[in-house]
Scaffold this motif. Structure first.
Motif, PDB file in Angstrom:
ATOM      1  N   ILE B  36       0.919  -1.122  -0.149  1.00  0.00           N
ATOM      2  CA  ILE B  36      -0.056   0.128  -0.004  1.00  0.00           C
ATOM      3  C   ILE B  36       0.945   1.248   0.029  1.00  0.00           C
ATOM      4  O   ILE B  36       1.835   1.315   0.764  1.00  0.00           O
ATOM      5  N   SER B  38       1.296   5.468  -0.873  1.00  0.00           N
ATOM      6  CA  SER B  38       0.568   7.052  -0.877  1.00  0.00           C
ATOM      7  C   SER B  38       1.734   8.151  -0.440  1.00  0.00           C
ATOM      8  O   SER B  38       2.718   7.848   0.009  1.00  0.00           O
ATOM      9  N   LYS B  44      -3.093   6.236   5.112  1.00  0.00           N
ATOM     10  CA  LYS B  44      -2.920   4.808   4.937  1.00  0.00           C
ATOM     11  C   LYS B  44      -3.075   3.989   6.303  1.00  0.00           C
ATOM     12  O   LYS B  44      -3.885   3.117   6.432  1.00  0.00           O
ATOM     13  N   THR B  45      -2.642   4.737   7.493  1.00  0.00           N
ATOM     14  CA  THR B  45      -2.747   4.057   8.666  1.00  0.00           C
ATOM     15  C   THR B  45      -4.336   3.915   9.219  1.00  0.00           C
ATOM     16  O   THR B  45      -4.690   2.944   9.638  1.00  0.00           O
ATOM     17  N   LEU B  48      -5.880   1.358   7.302  1.00  0.00           N
ATOM     18  CA  LEU B  48      -5.663   0.098   7.890  1.00  0.00           C
ATOM     19  C   LEU B  48      -6.452  -0.234   8.907  1.00  0.00           C
ATOM     20  O   LEU B  48      -7.043  -0.983   9.201  1.00  0.00           O
ATOM     21  N   GLU B  65       4.562  -2.467   9.046  1.00  0.00           N
ATOM     22  CA  GLU B  65       4.366  -0.975   8.909  1.00  0.00           C
ATOM     23  C   GLU B  65       5.744  -0.445   8.479  1.00  0.00           C
ATOM     24  O   GLU B  65       6.868  -0.618   9.313  1.00  0.00           O
ATOM     25  N   ASP B  73       2.957   3.790  14.038  1.00  0.00           N
ATOM     26  CA  ASP B  73       1.920   3.148  13.372  1.00  0.00           C
ATOM     27  C   ASP B  73       1.582   1.698  13.928  1.00  0.00           C
ATOM     28  O   ASP B  73       0.504   1.380  13.919  1.00  0.00           O
ATOM     29  N   GLU B 118       2.452  -1.505   4.649  1.00  0.00           N
ATOM     30  CA  GLU B 118       2.145  -0.077   4.555  1.00  0.00           C
ATOM     31  C   GLU B 118       3.580   0.527   4.243  1.00  0.00           C
ATOM     32  O   GLU B 118       4.407   0.710   4.986  1.00  0.00           O
ATOM     33  N   GLY B 121       5.625   6.783   3.332  1.00  0.00           N
ATOM     34  CA  GLY B 121       4.678   7.848   2.554  1.00  0.00           C
ATOM     35  C   GLY B 121       5.462   8.641   1.552  1.00  0.00           C
ATOM     36  O   GLY B 121       6.495   9.310   1.865  1.00  0.00           O
ATOM     37  N   LEU B 139      -2.885   5.014  -2.805  1.00  0.00           N
ATOM     38  CA  LEU B 139      -4.161   5.844  -2.154  1.00  0.00           C
ATOM     39  C   LEU B 139      -3.827   7.327  -2.275  1.00  0.00           C
ATOM     40  O   LEU B 139      -2.735   7.708  -2.376  1.00  0.00           O
ATOM     41  N   ASN B 165      -9.219   8.707  -0.808  1.00  0.00           N
ATOM     42  CA  ASN B 165      -9.733   8.739   0.606  1.00  0.00           C
ATOM     43  C   ASN B 165      -9.998  10.150   0.873  1.00  0.00           C
ATOM     44  O   ASN B 165      -9.761  11.093   0.118  1.00  0.00           O
TER      45      ASN B 165
END
Lengths: 117, 223
Positions: B36, B38, B44-45, B48, B65, B73, B118, B121, B139, B165
């Protein structure tokens, strides 16, 4: 941003190959970089200058970067075309949207030169 | 004497070998692996947290993570009763396959159906690093603006699923949904799209159900 770790990887790979080929000091490296890898030549060169102080390089070692354009092939009609800078891939022949990238993702050491140990 | 060596070795070769190892591990244990990605703050977190609450009642799931620093996270995910492994890259802008392989050593693979990774970022660097995943999800949040698709095309080109999102904020911004859909079609016409608001829980069941069905189909075809 990932240029630093790519360069660190390049140094590792060069170190192994130099030892295998009995090379003491590397003087030239030829790197091929596709535009779609988002690895910027300036940032790669800057990272190379940082790593160049390592023992396997001659102080005058040079990095040459050959950039490859992004080329796409239309899966509908088969024609190939250069990707526009915005990467909005539309086949200029049939306006198809289903395409595959055939060039532009290259990221490899093509060759290097060095002095024999 | 000067020696010239024709090498032809990819700078990503060792990452790809490691990614292949991860694929073997996933095949052996019949695990589906999701990457995942973004930009920072896209949610993201939170996505999840909300999705795991639903996913965990249907399939056995763990989370890896990735962050530059801190275990915040993983702590958030663990609070959901989910097994979470925190990876800290100490400055690196992406996860690579070696890090994910190390995280795998801390998980009981035989007890899992799905692992969600994840990534850090960042909309640029993670796209280049194969983690051995079966599915790439990207995302984007409404507050980032719809122009991010054309500004970071590689990320969106390589993904198979797209989650938009913070959809509840759409009326308060000049985000252009029509333009986004047009750009998505030209960059990646096969991308599967879901609208969600992780904070409010909107669309979470729809995308989670889709993920569960993808995982189940995959497990059936592998076994």
């Amino acid at each position: 941003m990932h240029e630093m770790s790519l360069m660190a990887e390049m140094i590792e790979l060069l170190g192994c190959s130099a030892r295998e080929n009995n090379i003491d000091k590397i003087i030239k490296v030829h790197l091929v970089v596709g535009k779609m890898t988002m690895a910027l030549p300036d940032a790669l060169t800057m990272a190379f200058d940082v790593f160049k102080t390592e023992d396997i390089f001659a102080p005058s070692a040079e990095l040459t970067i050959e950039q490859r354009e992004t080329i796409a092939k239309c899966r509908t009609c088969g024609s190939t075309f250069s990707a526009p800078d915005n990467y909005l891939f539309i086949c200029p022949t049939c306006q198809g949207l289903r395409i595959e990238i055939i060039s532009g993702r290259e990221l490899y050491i093509a060759s290097f030169e060095g002095e024999e140990a | 004497m000067t020696i010239r060596v024709e090498l032809g070795t990819s700078l990503l070769a060792r990452n790809e070998e490691m990614a292949a190892e991860i694929r073997y591990l996933c095949q052996d244990n019949n695990i589906f692996l999701v990457n995942i990605m973004s930009s920072p703050g896209a949610g993201k977190t939170t996505l999840l947290e909300k999705s795991l609450n639903f996913l965990k009642t249907h399939i056995k799931v763990a989370v890896i993570e990735g962050d530059i620093a801190t275990t915040r996270d993983a702590d958030r995910i663990s609070a959901q009763g989910i097994n979470a492994v925190q990876l800290n890259t100490n400055g690196a802008c992406h996860l690579d396959a070696r890090m994910v392989y190390q995280a795998f050593q801390k998980l009981d693979l035989s007890a899992l159906d799905l692992i969600l990774v994840e990534n850090i970022g960042n909309l640029v660097c993670p796209a280049e690093f194969d983690l051995g995943e079966n599915l790439r999800i990207v995302l984007l949040s409404i507050t980032e603006g719809n122009d991010k698709i054309v500004k970071y095309p590689v990320m969106f080109r390589d993904a198979q699923m797209f989650l938009l999102n913070k959809i509840d904020l759409l009326p308060y911004t000049d985000f252009n949904l029509a333009e986004l859909e047009k750009d998505l079609r030209t960059i990646n016409s096969e991308l599967e799209v879901f609208h969600v608001s992780a904070r409010l829980g909107l669309g979470i069941e729809a995308w989670s159900n889709r993920l569960i069905s993808i995982v189940r189909n995959h497990r059936r075809s592998e076994s």
